[in-house]
Design a protein around this motif. Sequence first.
Motif, mmCIF file in Angstrom:
data_model
loop_
_atom_site.group_PDB
_atom_site.id
_atom_site.type_symbol
_atom_site.label_atom_id
_atom_site.label_comp_id
_atom_site.label_asym_id
_atom_site.label_seq_id
_atom_site.Cartn_x
_atom_site.Cartn_y
_atom_site.Cartn_z
ATOM 1 N N TYR C 4 0.812 -1.211 0.000
ATOM 2 C CA TYR C 4 0.000 0.000 0.000
ATOM 3 C C TYR C 4 0.855 1.275 0.000
ATOM 4 N N GLY C 5 0.204 2.366 -0.432
ATOM 5 C CA GLY C 5 0.794 3.692 -0.305
ATOM 6 C C GLY C 5 -0.149 4.605 0.451
ATOM 7 N N PHE C 6 0.401 5.654 1.068
ATOM 8 C CA PHE C 6 -0.453 6.583 1.799
ATOM 9 C C PHE C 6 0.053 8.012 1.601
ATOM 10 N N ILE C 7 -0.857 8.879 1.136
ATOM 11 C CA ILE C 7 -0.529 10.297 0.933
ATOM 12 C C ILE C 7 -1.264 11.130 1.977
ATOM 13 N N GLY C 8 -0.533 11.916 2.730
ATOM 14 C CA GLY C 8 -1.147 12.753 3.765
ATOM 15 C C GLY C 8 -0.859 12.181 5.137
ATOM 16 N N SER C 9 -0.242 13.014 5.985
ATOM 17 C CA SER C 9 0.094 12.528 7.324
ATOM 18 C C SER C 9 -0.304 13.562 8.367
ATOM 19 N N GLY C 10 -1.534 14.039 8.223
ATOM 20 C CA GLY C 10 -2.045 15.039 9.170
ATOM 21 C C GLY C 10 -2.716 14.382 10.357
ATOM 22 N N ASN C 31 4.194 13.038 2.588
ATOM 23 C CA ASN C 31 3.473 14.187 3.129
ATOM 24 C C ASN C 31 4.222 15.443 2.711
ATOM 25 N N ARG C 32 3.482 16.528 2.436
ATOM 26 C CA ARG C 32 4.097 17.780 1.995
ATOM 27 C C ARG C 32 5.165 18.219 2.990
ATOM 28 N N ASP C 33 4.781 18.176 4.269
ATOM 29 C CA ASP C 33 5.749 18.448 5.324
ATOM 30 C C ASP C 33 6.296 17.095 5.775
ATOM 31 N N ALA C 34 7.486 16.741 5.245
ATOM 32 C CA ALA C 34 8.025 15.382 5.410
ATOM 33 C C ALA C 34 8.221 14.999 6.869
ATOM 34 N N SER C 35 8.443 15.989 7.723
ATOM 35 C CA SER C 35 8.758 15.675 9.123
ATOM 36 C C SER C 35 7.610 14.981 9.839
ATOM 37 N N LYS C 36 6.405 15.174 9.323
ATOM 38 C CA LYS C 36 5.248 14.574 9.997
ATOM 39 C C LYS C 36 5.155 13.071 9.802
ATOM 40 N N CYS C 37 6.043 12.503 8.959
ATOM 41 C CA CYS C 37 6.016 11.061 8.718
ATOM 42 C C CYS C 37 6.997 10.315 9.631
#
Lengths: 291, 291, 291, 291
Positions: C4-10, C31-37
């Motif tokens: 699987y893939g996942f886009i968005g880590s809010g 995630n746009r802001d990579a640090s949130k992953c």
Amino acid sequence: MANYGFIGSGLMGNPMAMNLIKAGHQLTVYNRDASKCQNLIEAGATQVSTPLEVVAAADVTFCMVADPEAAMAVCFSPHGVIQGVGPGKGYVDMSTVDPQTAEKIGISVQARGGEYLEAPVSGTVQPARDGELVIMAAGDEALLEKAQPGFDAMGKKTVFLGEIGAAASMKLTVNMMMGSMIAALSEGLTLAQASGLEGEALLDVLSAGALACPMFKGKGAAMLAENFTANFPLKHLQKDLRLAVQLGDHHRVPLANAAASNEMAKRGCQMGFADEDMCALIKTVQSPQKK
Amino acid sequence: MANYGFIGSGLMGNPMAMNLIKAGHQLTVYNRDASKCQNLIEAGATQVSTPLEVVAAADVTFCMVADPEAAMAVCFSPHGVIQGVGPGKGYVDMSTVDPQTAEKIGISVQARGGEYLEAPVSGTVQPARDGELVIMAAGDEALLEKAQPGFDAMGKKTVFLGEIGAAASMKLTVNMMMGSMIAALSEGLTLAQASGLEGEALLDVLSAGALACPMFKGKGAAMLAENFTANFPLKHLQKDLRLAVQLGDHHRVPLANAAASNEMAKRGCQMGFADEDMCALIKTVQSPQKK
Amino acid sequence: MANYGFIGSGLMGNPMAMNLIKAGHQLTVYNRDASKCQNLIEAGATQVSTPLEVVAAADVTFCMVADPEAAMAVCFSPHGVIQGVGPGKGYVDMSTVDPQTAEKIGISVQARGGEYLEAPVSGTVQPARDGELVIMAAGDEALLEKAQPGFDAMGKKTVFLGEIGAAASMKLTVNMMMGSMIAALSEGLTLAQASGLEGEALLDVLSAGALACPMFKGKGAAMLAENFTANFPLKHLQKDLRLAVQLGDHHRVPLANAAASNEMAKRGCQMGFADEDMCALIKTVQSPQKK
Amino acid sequence: MANYGFIGSGLMGNPMAMNLIKAGHQLTVYNRDASKCQNLIEAGATQVSTPLEVVAAADVTFCMVADPEAAMAVCFSPHGVIQGVGPGKGYVDMSTVDPQTAEKIGISVQARGGEYLEAPVSGTVQPARDGELVIMAAGDEALLEKAQPGFDAMGKKTVFLGEIGAAASMKLTVNMMMGSMIAALSEGLTLAQASGLEGEALLDVLSAGALACPMFKGKGAAMLAENFTANFPLKHLQKDLRLAVQLGDHHRVPLANAAASNEMAKRGCQMGFADEDMCALIKTVQSPQKK
């Protein structure tokens, strides 16, 4: 010239009584706070100290007091109107009351042999001064003839509507529409300003088209000037909206628009504007940051 | 006299174009259904077969079509207005559109060097015939001068409101208030009748007071006569209420009254009255047994 | 186990992705802001730097971003999802979007040979953490089978609703009802307290009867504690109410109750509560003196 | 076991009284139409022919009649409850009445030395049969102890709310919220179906999420089955909405949502659904062509 009486010398009643005197009628007056009759006495009226004495002295007695409670007190207190009415006496209540109150008073007057009209008015202080009120009358049509010279002195138009209760229903209907229109004006001005338009420009466009009415002109200017001095207080508008919605409940007429306006008016009272003019309703639509 | 063009010859556009001719202006006309221009040709207009040709022939071109989709098509189709505008050409869109559509058209006209005014009107068929429309204009003030003789032939008042989008916002605001007032009139007449009053008596009282406006007189009589022939169809009123509520969403202005009126209008459309006049709104308030 | 893939880590996406990892699936994240992953990488996920790379690496890619604009950007930016989809690739958008956005994305995915599901969820942060979301899916039923193990890790129930757009409509309908119920709870608690009752007593009675629902329990307690920390911000509730009312406009369904709730929510945003939790709606009903 | 009395043997009262008998209490019963007590007599109750005789025979008398008028008649008629109460006698009115009526009855009972509780219930016929009502009690706390065994037989939960009037306010608040939720469900189901979704799918999604409540399940199924047999008639819901809005008027609490629901309910009554179940409200939202 007629022999009239007048009970109530407040913001509305005082100029109405004055117009009766100016038209040449003989006038006996009473007000709870007697000092408010001073200008009437100077103009030629006779002052007495109870409602009963007014009715005793006059052929037809007009009454203009603040609300249903005051209208009931004037009639049913120990020296009240009901003690004095009888054959040959007419009583015309011009206060704004609900249909039930109008009926109670009317039945009591008629039970003693008197004649009764409920005759609430459309128009506030300025039209009262100018003798430009619109008078909605209902009840004993025979009394209408005797009251008409007085109505002609106080108003510009009299409409006879039928049996007791009809005038109160008419008044509530008109004030319900007024409430919806004040709400519409509040929303229109706020939306226009939020869209970058001048509020005056909206009033200007309105004044030229099919929606042009005296109220938009007057209340629109007051809203823009943030002049909320009470001419007709918001709490009275809310009361009339409430009574109109209840009348709709009674007749099973859905009134979505009036009900929405009623809740806006309640919000305005809750926010602290109950004693300001009804045009303070706009503050329930505007951004709180605005003020 | 000016060299004008006119696009659109429907219920509104045709009498507006005729008033331009009557005022002595040279007029080039176009309508999708060419046969509807017959009376204009007989009165002296020149008919062409695309919007592009109108713009090519005229200094200032007016347009009056039914909705945003038609306004866009007239401009952006292969032989549309945009292909013809340029320096020295003015384009005045008098159709009722939302602010976004007005902006798209205006920017495209200006991008090619042309001048643009959005100029929606207040008033329906009869004022259009009588040259009594109220014109709300916004955009290039320089074009206003050239368009003014045309506006004077079609309307009784022109208000200039500022940048593109302002006139569309004004028009929506006015029509939103019209919707609230039609709702108020629907509720008022129904409540009056349910209370045993004559509908005519309510109109009579309204006409004498602070709420008196031409619309209550005209639409009130139509409601009582159950004459729902479309002057301004209910579906158009509902569309304008929807757009106004969305404008309020955009600016975060709460519009409880207009929103309630919008849902009443939707109910009316759902009940099958979309193509009847807006005064058919009263049928959403009346008892179904009434009809 | 699936790839699987996942886009968005809010707030929502992060715990949902974590639940996929915990269930043993191989996961590529962006995630746009990579640090949130960071926590996801520590738990075993592979991080990449564009949506395109997620789709390239995974068989089925889930997406959970904040709004329609973000959902569109993820798909149609230069290194976006659309560049990577094709035969054998599935894309599941779990963001809350309107039916039109869902359709645009779905058609673009399918046009390149990929499979698409829109799959918005019911439930906020806590259910996302607990894997207790309710998933409303619509689109390519063939993709449902491949996505189901993922749905089982993230939610407690999946409902398949048919063609693209159906899930967005369902989500809007449910959130519209949620808005009406938050409005009802706001009014109920305020009326109870104004009547001299304890707010807790109302919640207690509600919890024992036919109206008992988890939301009244949770949001009721938050309202009484004046805890307005955003779980689901008021502005998002207002957005969903607006979209639902517009959906009703589209289908000519009158929605008087939802429209009234929408205006209350707009008022709340106007008063400055847009970023507080939706339960801040109660402050539009309470007396301003209360706070 | 207690020596109880029960006045009223209608749809609600009859199964409530039966549950008292089943729990082993001694019961004296009265109903205006005596034939409706037949099953109670067969189960062991003693029937008498006036409310006065019930109070004379029992230590604590429960009453469950249709509306405020009936509740007043039972108390103040010549052989009514008030004639029989006195020291050592308790009276528990479980009918749904407004706070003013509750107060009138309570004061009269207490003036004669009796004890009084108002104790309206949440729940309709099925919970009444199952002894699963929720009982909201207020008034003389000393009487609560003597009535509690009876409450335990009739309900699953009793909440004591304080002074007389508090339980009526609570009941109105809960029923107001019920009205808003029936309106929300009506709009939700209609919007879902207009959007091409199955109504059952909406109920399914609701049942899994934070809005899940017994009423949506029961009334949602009834709406879809078009089963409008009255469990709780629409006219009663409308009456409670009206009283709640008036309570809000009294306390100056704006209730935009409840007011909108009230007008929907009035429209439903006007359309002829007053005696159908409250879930017939959906017919005011659905297209008339639907039926």
